[in-house]
Design a protein around this motif. Structure first.
Motif, mmCIF file in Angstrom:
data_model
loop_
_atom_site.group_PDB
_atom_site.id
_atom_site.type_symbol
_atom_site.label_atom_id
_atom_site.label_comp_id
_atom_site.label_asym_id
_atom_site.label_seq_id
_atom_site.Cartn_x
_atom_site.Cartn_y
_atom_site.Cartn_z
ATOM 1 N N MET A 57 33.362 32.683 39.897
ATOM 2 C CA MET A 57 32.873 33.588 38.859
ATOM 3 C C MET A 57 33.937 34.635 38.539
ATOM 4 S SD MET A 57 28.804 34.051 39.678
ATOM 5 C CE MET A 57 29.001 34.376 41.427
ATOM 6 N N ARG A 58 34.047 34.995 37.286
ATOM 7 C CA ARG A 58 35.182 35.783 36.806
ATOM 8 C C ARG A 58 35.114 37.261 37.158
ATOM 9 N NH1 ARG A 58 34.797 34.136 30.697
ATOM 10 N NH2 ARG A 58 36.810 35.164 30.444
ATOM 11 N N LEU A 59 33.910 37.757 37.504
ATOM 12 C CA LEU A 59 33.768 39.173 37.845
ATOM 13 C C LEU A 59 33.185 39.367 39.237
ATOM 14 C CD1 LEU A 59 32.325 40.443 34.424
ATOM 15 C CD2 LEU A 59 34.693 40.567 35.222
ATOM 16 N N ALA A 60 33.329 38.388 40.084
ATOM 17 C CA ALA A 60 32.750 38.442 41.428
ATOM 18 C C ALA A 60 33.258 39.666 42.181
ATOM 19 C CB ALA A 60 33.092 37.174 42.200
ATOM 20 N N GLY A 61 32.315 40.420 42.762
ATOM 21 C CA GLY A 61 32.666 41.570 43.578
ATOM 22 C C GLY A 61 32.885 42.858 42.815
ATOM 23 N N LYS A 62 32.884 42.811 41.502
ATOM 24 C CA LYS A 62 33.137 44.016 40.711
ATOM 25 C C LYS A 62 31.836 44.766 40.429
ATOM 26 C CE LYS A 62 37.274 42.229 38.406
ATOM 27 N NZ LYS A 62 38.201 43.079 39.181
ATOM 28 N N VAL A 63 31.955 46.083 40.377
ATOM 29 C CA VAL A 63 30.836 46.950 40.010
ATOM 30 C C VAL A 63 31.174 47.583 38.665
ATOM 31 C CG1 VAL A 63 29.490 48.986 40.615
ATOM 32 C CG2 VAL A 63 30.239 47.403 42.413
ATOM 33 N N ILE A 64 30.282 47.409 37.694
ATOM 34 C CA ILE A 64 30.568 47.805 36.314
ATOM 35 C C ILE A 64 29.466 48.714 35.786
ATOM 36 C CG2 ILE A 64 30.957 46.964 33.962
ATOM 37 C CD1 ILE A 64 31.943 44.334 35.206
ATOM 38 N N LEU A 109 17.591 40.919 36.183
ATOM 39 C CA LEU A 109 18.846 40.685 36.898
ATOM 40 C C LEU A 109 18.660 40.719 38.410
ATOM 41 C CD1 LEU A 109 21.311 42.860 34.759
ATOM 42 C CD2 LEU A 109 20.795 40.421 34.554
ATOM 43 N N GLY A 110 17.674 41.481 38.880
ATOM 44 C CA GLY A 110 17.440 41.639 40.309
ATOM 45 C C GLY A 110 17.976 42.976 40.794
ATOM 46 N N SER A 111 17.184 43.688 41.595
ATOM 47 C CA SER A 111 17.573 45.026 42.048
ATOM 48 C C SER A 111 18.804 44.999 42.939
ATOM 49 C CB SER A 111 16.405 45.678 42.790
ATOM 50 O OG SER A 111 16.010 44.883 43.898
ATOM 51 N N GLU A 112 19.113 43.846 43.510
ATOM 52 C CA GLU A 112 20.332 43.757 44.326
ATOM 53 C C GLU A 112 21.585 43.650 43.463
ATOM 54 O OE1 GLU A 112 19.295 39.630 43.202
ATOM 55 O OE2 GLU A 112 18.164 41.398 43.866
ATOM 56 N N ALA A 118 25.816 43.452 29.865
ATOM 57 C CA ALA A 118 25.302 43.573 31.230
ATOM 58 C C ALA A 118 24.849 42.219 31.773
ATOM 59 C CB ALA A 118 24.153 44.580 31.267
ATOM 60 N N LYS A 119 24.114 41.470 30.968
ATOM 61 C CA LYS A 119 23.624 40.166 31.418
ATOM 62 C C LYS A 119 24.771 39.198 31.685
ATOM 63 C CE LYS A 119 19.901 38.454 29.551
ATOM 64 N NZ LYS A 119 18.874 38.001 28.583
ATOM 65 N N GLY A 147 29.035 37.397 38.171
ATOM 66 C CA GLY A 147 29.154 37.858 39.542
ATOM 67 C C GLY A 147 29.242 39.352 39.750
ATOM 68 N N ALA A 148 29.171 40.142 38.682
ATOM 69 C CA ALA A 148 29.289 41.595 38.814
ATOM 70 C C ALA A 148 27.957 42.229 39.188
ATOM 71 C CB ALA A 148 29.802 42.205 37.515
ATOM 72 N N LYS A 149 28.046 43.443 39.716
ATOM 73 C CA LYS A 149 26.886 44.299 39.921
ATOM 74 C C LYS A 149 26.953 45.412 38.884
ATOM 75 C CE LYS A 149 26.510 43.095 44.783
ATOM 76 N NZ LYS A 149 26.523 43.574 46.191
ATOM 77 N N LEU A 150 25.788 45.843 38.402
ATOM 78 C CA LEU A 150 25.735 46.698 37.220
ATOM 79 C C LEU A 150 25.016 48.017 37.465
ATOM 80 C CD1 LEU A 150 26.997 45.375 34.667
ATOM 81 C CD2 LEU A 150 25.919 43.646 36.113
#
Length: 263
Positions: free
Chosen positions: A1-8, A49-52, A22-23, A29-32
């Motif tokens: 995934m192209r954004l794995a591990g990133k927080v945006i 998206l899920g709270s996690e 956002a979606k 793979g990002a967290k938002l």
């Protein structure tokens, strides 16, 4: 995934282009951290998206305490911040006769001043992550419709900020700053605006080819797909760039002498 591990952090992320970004970032793979004033639809998005993977902070970005609150939400929830998407925007119609100081202050507060304040608050953490900023502008930044005077001016200011900080922040902090300028996008807000103007419910199916050569308007998801490139490591060292995402060349376009009504 192209954004794995990133927080945006995505401002204006509850609806329209911001929601699509956002979606798509979550899919990659990002967290938002999602910001927006439409709290109920924002909560719906977080549930989807899920709270996690996502958290919502519904707050007015023009309030002086909010930029830091957004950054601290990212750090407190996910432990880092890799990217900021300055997508929130205030849109209103005005021309040389109807534009007043109050409108200008409000327009610039949301569209130009708040994005700078958010970057200032986020910069130490973006620098640590060697992250990036993506500003969502408008092709109206280049000149704009006569009835979008204040809006166009504010988006022009955002574009100048992108070019300025895209140079300075990358050289001094390792933080890239870029911008995409969407053309005419079919968002829920755009549908609402046209309904208030008296357009028929299916107006977007009848936009003249001069305004929509593809036979349709752009979709928010198409802007989101482009956003992923700028937020990912794929865009490498590119910084200070502004890319128009429209169906036709906005500058220097050959238009017919008599234009049909866009709706």
């Amino acid at each position: 995934m192209r954004l794995a591990g990133k927080v945006i952090l995505v401002t204006g992320g509850c609806t329209g282009i911001g929601r699509a970004i956002a979606k798509r970032c979550a899919e990659e793979g990002a967290k938002l951290v999602v910001n927006g004033l439409e709290e109920e639809v924002g909560k719906e998005l977080v549930r989807e998206l899920g709270s996690e993977k996502a958290t919502l902070l519904s707050a007015d970005i023009t309030r002086p305490e909010v930029p830091d609150q957004l950054v601290q939400r990212a750090l407190g929830t996910f432990g880092r911040l890799d990217a900021v998407v300055n997508n929130a925007a205030y849109i209103d119609f005005s021309n040389i006769k109807t534009t007043n100081a109050a409108l200008m202050h409000q327009m610039f507060a949301v569209n130009a001043i708040a994005p700078v304040a958010i970057i200032q608050a986020a910069l130490p953490y973006l620098s640590e992550a060697r992250g990036c900023v993506l500003n969502i502008g408008s092709v109206n930044a280049w000149c704009g419709d006569p009835n979008l005077l204040a809006y166009s001016m504010s988006k022009g200011a955002l574009m100048t900020m992108t070019r300025n900080l895209g140079d300075v922040l990358f050289r001094e902090y390792g933080v890239r700053v870029n911008q995409v300028n969407p053309g005419w996008v079919l968002t829920g807000k755009e549908k609402e605006i046209k309904r208030k103007q008296g357009a028929p419910e299916d107006w977007f199916t009848k936009v003249p080819p001069v305004f929509a050569p593809a036979g349709r308007l752009l979709a928010p998801e198409e802007i989101a797909a482009a956003a992923v490139y700028w937020l990912s490591d794929e865009s490498g060292p590119v910084s200070g760039q502004v890319v128009d995402l429209a169906q036709y060349p906005f500058i220097g376009r050959n238009l017919p002498e008599k234009l049909p009504s866009p709706i």
